[in-house]
Design an enzyme around this catalytic site. Structure first.
Site, PDB file in Angstrom:
ATOM      1  N   HIS A  56       0.856  -1.196   0.000  1.00  0.00           N
ATOM      2  CA  HIS A  56       0.000   0.000   0.000  1.00  0.00           C
ATOM      3  C   HIS A  56       0.889   1.242   0.000  1.00  0.00           C
ATOM      4  O   HIS A  56       0.694   2.163   0.784  1.00  0.00           O
ATOM      5  CB  HIS A  56      -0.902   0.003   1.243  1.00  0.00           C
TER       6      HIS A  56
HETATM    7  C1  LIG Z   1      -0.381  -7.657  -4.933  1.00  0.00           C
HETATM    8  C2  LIG Z   1      -1.146  -6.432  -4.489  1.00  0.00           C
HETATM    9  C3  LIG Z   1      -2.316  -6.590  -3.756  1.00  0.00           C
HETATM   10  C4  LIG Z   1      -3.029  -5.460  -3.356  1.00  0.00           C
HETATM   11  N1  LIG Z   1      -4.252  -5.642  -2.766  1.00  0.00           N
HETATM   12  C5  LIG Z   1      -5.050  -4.568  -2.563  1.00  0.00           C
HETATM   13  C6  LIG Z   1      -6.397  -4.744  -2.146  1.00  0.00           C
HETATM   14  O1  LIG Z   1      -6.892  -5.861  -1.987  1.00  0.00           O
HETATM   15  N2  LIG Z   1      -7.151  -3.627  -1.948  1.00  0.00           N
HETATM   16  C7  LIG Z   1      -6.648  -2.366  -2.129  1.00  0.00           C
HETATM   17  O2  LIG Z   1      -7.373  -1.409  -1.894  1.00  0.00           O
HETATM   18  N3  LIG Z   1      -5.384  -2.180  -2.543  1.00  0.00           N
HETATM   19  C8  LIG Z   1      -4.590  -3.242  -2.808  1.00  0.00           C
HETATM   20  N4  LIG Z   1      -3.340  -3.062  -3.307  1.00  0.00           N
HETATM   21  C9  LIG Z   1      -2.860  -1.674  -3.523  1.00  0.00           C
HETATM   22  C10 LIG Z   1      -3.466  -0.979  -4.734  1.00  0.00           C
HETATM   23  O3  LIG Z   1      -3.549  -1.839  -5.833  1.00  0.00           O
HETATM   24  C11 LIG Z   1      -2.607   0.258  -5.057  1.00  0.00           C
HETATM   25  O4  LIG Z   1      -2.672   1.149  -3.956  1.00  0.00           O
HETATM   26  C12 LIG Z   1      -3.036   1.003  -6.298  1.00  0.00           C
HETATM   27  O5  LIG Z   1      -3.031   0.168  -7.429  1.00  0.00           O
HETATM   28  C13 LIG Z   1      -2.098   2.192  -6.532  1.00  0.00           C
HETATM   29  O6  LIG Z   1      -2.543   2.887  -7.656  1.00  0.00           O
HETATM   30  P1  LIG Z   1      -1.592   3.863  -8.470  1.00  0.00           P
HETATM   31  O7  LIG Z   1      -2.397   4.402  -9.586  1.00  0.00           O
HETATM   32  O8  LIG Z   1      -0.966   4.800  -7.521  1.00  0.00           O
HETATM   33  O9  LIG Z   1      -0.400   2.947  -9.033  1.00  0.00           O
HETATM   34  P2  LIG Z   1      -0.447   1.564  -9.811  1.00  0.00           P
HETATM   35  O10 LIG Z   1      -1.812   0.984  -9.785  1.00  0.00           O
HETATM   36  O11 LIG Z   1       0.676   0.763  -9.279  1.00  0.00           O
HETATM   37  O12 LIG Z   1      -0.154   1.978 -11.332  1.00  0.00           O
HETATM   38  C14 LIG Z   1       1.045   2.502 -11.794  1.00  0.00           C
HETATM   39  C15 LIG Z   1       1.164   2.144 -13.281  1.00  0.00           C
HETATM   40  O13 LIG Z   1       2.196   2.899 -13.875  1.00  0.00           O
HETATM   41  C16 LIG Z   1       2.986   2.081 -14.713  1.00  0.00           C
HETATM   42  N5  LIG Z   1       4.309   2.665 -14.788  1.00  0.00           N
HETATM   43  C17 LIG Z   1       5.210   2.829 -13.794  1.00  0.00           C
HETATM   44  N6  LIG Z   1       6.300   3.461 -14.246  1.00  0.00           N
HETATM   45  C18 LIG Z   1       6.092   3.707 -15.550  1.00  0.00           C
HETATM   46  C19 LIG Z   1       6.861   4.348 -16.556  1.00  0.00           C
HETATM   47  N7  LIG Z   1       8.050   4.886 -16.290  1.00  0.00           N
HETATM   48  N8  LIG Z   1       6.349   4.420 -17.812  1.00  0.00           N
HETATM   49  C20 LIG Z   1       5.130   3.907 -18.093  1.00  0.00           C
HETATM   50  N9  LIG Z   1       4.356   3.285 -17.173  1.00  0.00           N
HETATM   51  C21 LIG Z   1       4.839   3.200 -15.913  1.00  0.00           C
HETATM   52  C22 LIG Z   1       2.958   0.733 -13.990  1.00  0.00           C
HETATM   53  O14 LIG Z   1       3.335  -0.318 -14.850  1.00  0.00           O
HETATM   54  C23 LIG Z   1       1.526   0.675 -13.507  1.00  0.00           C
HETATM   55  O15 LIG Z   1       0.667   0.110 -14.458  1.00  0.00           O
HETATM   56  C24 LIG Z   1      -2.559  -4.150  -3.685  1.00  0.00           C
HETATM   57  C25 LIG Z   1      -1.384  -3.997  -4.416  1.00  0.00           C
HETATM   58  C26 LIG Z   1      -0.677  -5.115  -4.830  1.00  0.00           C
HETATM   59  C27 LIG Z   1       0.573  -4.924  -5.640  1.00  0.00           C
END
Ligand SMILES: Cc1cc2nc3c(=O)[nH]c(=O)nc-3n(C[C@H](O)[C@H](O)[C@H](O)COP(=O)(O)OP(=O)(O)OC[C@H]3O[C@@H](n4cnc5c(N)ncnc54)[C@H](O)[C@@H]3O)c2cc1C
Length: 535
Positions: free
Chosen positions: A469
């Site tokens: 998280h």
């Molecule tokens: C295994 C796991 C289980 C989880 N379980 C839960 C749950 O049950 N419930 C819950 O609420 N939360 C859960 N979480 C947390 C939740 O998924 C994250 O908090 C959320 O996805 C974060 O969103 P975000 O948009 O900040 O980043 P992310 O969803 O991580 O998205 C970032 C994206 O940017 C892309 N990216 C990164 N760098 C680059 C770059 N330089 N160029 C192009 N693309 C790039 C990545 O590939 C990714 O697709 C879990 C996370 C994981 C990993």
């Protein structure tokens, strides 16, 4: 500067937040939106079947599976951090627990200077995300793109966990996303029937049908391009070629809490000493970039199960074949459900105004990080809701292909150590309550020899795992170490916003996915409002 293409908005990262932003910015059809995602499309069936995400977290095609630094308070252990690398990001490989933060923490965000982020401000955006049947109309959304629902089939062990909490006098909570956070109940999931309802399958699925949206997968953002202090585009690599896209309006970083600060640093935006050590010329000194990283540490007490079947055996051998057939025919059974299914929010000290302990129940147990044991088991994870331990993300080199140093400093704050010990005692009481004790053969982790507070802390240090998280590494605020302003613009620069988990002023209690979607919704609304203003 030469460019290969042009767009109005360039979003780097199609994760939970990036998908929301892509959808909302393209809705009017006025502007062109380009989305760059380092991973592939969300084609794999294991993304869509709720119970199978565990198979993907170590798969480098869909997960960054970062190597973290050794953690001093965790006995020098250097653990792995799976993070989604696919359309949808974490939203495509997470455990689907759908849990907003508690009302009080958003009011705290506003009190800390993030005006416009109090609970009454963010509630409409939480409602906008979801399509939920049940609960109170004041709190719940009915017509959003993401289907949110109760468990498809509540496991007997999860029902026993809830009954155990009630035996201990905790209030029943039928809706953790409603008026109250305290109490024990069943976790809701972002699921539509038998399938995951993640950001890629909902927001991005409708955005990609629009002619003004272009999505590039396997496209790694390498650095942000600037003209003076204005972001004017992005350099990215795809299929071995390096390309430049010009963004006429804005560049949006939605790479998540590890890669957004990393990409800023690669672009020369960050703490001077970090950039110097990595050999990156400073474009704009911003000391907070990559600072203040937070995560929930999960510490799991596990029991061997007797008298019924746990997830562990139901997902192996002949039982798995039976479950797969059941899933195919009726969309039910263990495959149609996420792993963690019960929750209790309570206080480590009675004088606290709000719950600080999150106890999460799984009707299965893990041999190691997110790998189920062979023998029957059940586990309770103990989580300090608002960790005070802060860490860092630091670029090691100027090469965008190299991963940054990730150092959350788990348990470095005394409050986190005290809270986790108090939480482990609550977990033990739940396992000892008659409703749950009847299914227990014995405690396997930490085992009966761990009795004192020191023993329990020792266990947390040797067994705690990253909660995944991650947040707060490009913190929103108005102080000198804040990275973005309350309208999510990078401080001191123009044409550049960060919209993802990294902007949270503190780690959200519960789980982070729903709060990140809210940030995506609110961030997009602010951009659309700015778009309407005369230049
Ligand atoms: C295994 C796991 C289980 C989880 N379980 C839960 C749950 O049950 N419930 C819950 O609420 N939360 C859960 N979480 C947390 C939740 O998924 C994250 O908090 C959320 O996805 C974060 O969103 P975000 O948009 O900040 O980043 P992310 O969803 O991580 O998205 C970032 C994206 O940017 C892309 N990216 C990164 N760098 C680059 C770059 N330089 N160029 C192009 N693309 C790039 C990545 O590939 C990714 O697709 C879990 C996370 C994981 C990993």
């Amino acid at each position: 500067m030469q460019f290969d293409s042009e767009t109005d908005y360039c979003i780097v990262g199609a994760g939970a937040a990036g998908c929301v932003v892509a959808d909302r910015l393209s809705e009017s059809g006025r502007d062109r939106v380009l989305v760059l995602e380092a991973g592939p499309s969300d084609w794999h069936p294991f993304i869509h079947i709720p119970a199978t995400f565990l198979q993907l977290v170590r798969d480098p095609r869909f997960s960054w599976y970062f190597q973290m630094e050794p953690e001093r308070e965790l006995k020098g252990r250097a653990q792995r951090a799976p993070q989604g690398k696919v359309l949808g990001g974490g939203s495509s490989i997470n455990g689907m627990a759908f849990m907003r933060g508690q009302a009080s923490e958003y009011d705290e965000w506003a009190d800390k200077g993030c005006s416009g982020w109090g609970y009454n401000d963010v509630l409409p955006y939480f409602k906008k995300i979801e399509r939920y049947v049940g609960g109170d109309d004041h709190y719940r959304g009915r017509s959003g793109p993401m289907s949110v629902t109760g468990a498809n089939e509540v496991h007997l062990l999860t029902r026993s966990f809830v009954a155990a909490g009630i035996e201990l006098g905790f209030p029943a909570n039928a809706d953790f996303n409603g008026s109250a956070r305290d109490g024990i109940g069943v976790i809701q999931n972002n699921r539509r029937g038998r399938f995951r309802s993640g950001a890629a399958q909902t927001y991005l699925a409708r955005a990609r049908k629009r002619a003004n949206v272009q999505i590039e997968t396997h496209a790694l953002g390498r650095r942000i391009l600037f003209e003076g202090k204005r972001a004017i585009g992005v350099e990215f690599s795809r299929g071995g070629q390096v390309k430049r896209v010009r963004a006429r309006r804005e560049v949006i970083l939605s790479c998540g809490s590890i890669k957004s600060p990393h990409l800023l640093q690669l672009s020369g935006v960050g703490p001077a000493e970090t950039l110097a050590a990595a050999g990156i010329p400073v474009l704009h000194e911003l000391p907070g970039v990559g600072r203040d990283l937070r995560d929930h540490l999960f510490v799991r007490i596990a029991h061997r199960v007797r008298g019924t079947q746990s997830m562990n055996e139901r997902t192996r051998g002949f039982r798995l074949l039976y479950e797969l057939a059941k899933y195919a025919v009726s969309g039910s059974g263990i495959m149609a459900n996420a792993t963690t299914s019960g929750a209790l929010f309570c206080r480590s000290r009675p004088e606290l105004a709000f719950p600080d302990v999150y106890v999460a129940f799984t009707p299965g147990s893990y041999a190691q990080q997110l790998q189920l044991e062979r023998e029957p088991g059940m586990a309770i994870s103990v989580i300090q809701s608002h960790p005070e331990s802060v860490g860092t993300i630091r670029a090691r080199t100027a090469n965008p292909e190299d991963q940054p140093a990730i150092q959350p400093n788990y348990l470095s704050a005394a409050l986190d150590r005290q809270t986790v010990v108090a939480g482990l005692r609550v977990a033990r009481r739940l396992f000892a309550a008659p409703a749950l004790a009847r299914w227990s053969a014995h405690e396997t982790k930490p085992g009966p020899s761990a009795q004192t507070d020191e023993d329990l802390l020792e266990f947390a240090r040797s067994a705690g795992t990253p909660g995944l998280h991650f947040s707060t590494s490009c913190r929103m605020g108005t102080d000198a170490n804040a990275v973005v302003t309350p309208d999510l613009k990078v401080r001191g620069l123009e044409g550049l916003r960060v919209i993802d988990a990294s902007v949270m002023p503190g780690c959200s209690s519960g789980n982070t996915h729903a709060p990140v979607l809210m940030i995506g919704e609110k961030g997009s609304a602010m951009m659309i409002e700015d778009r309407g203003k005369p230049a």
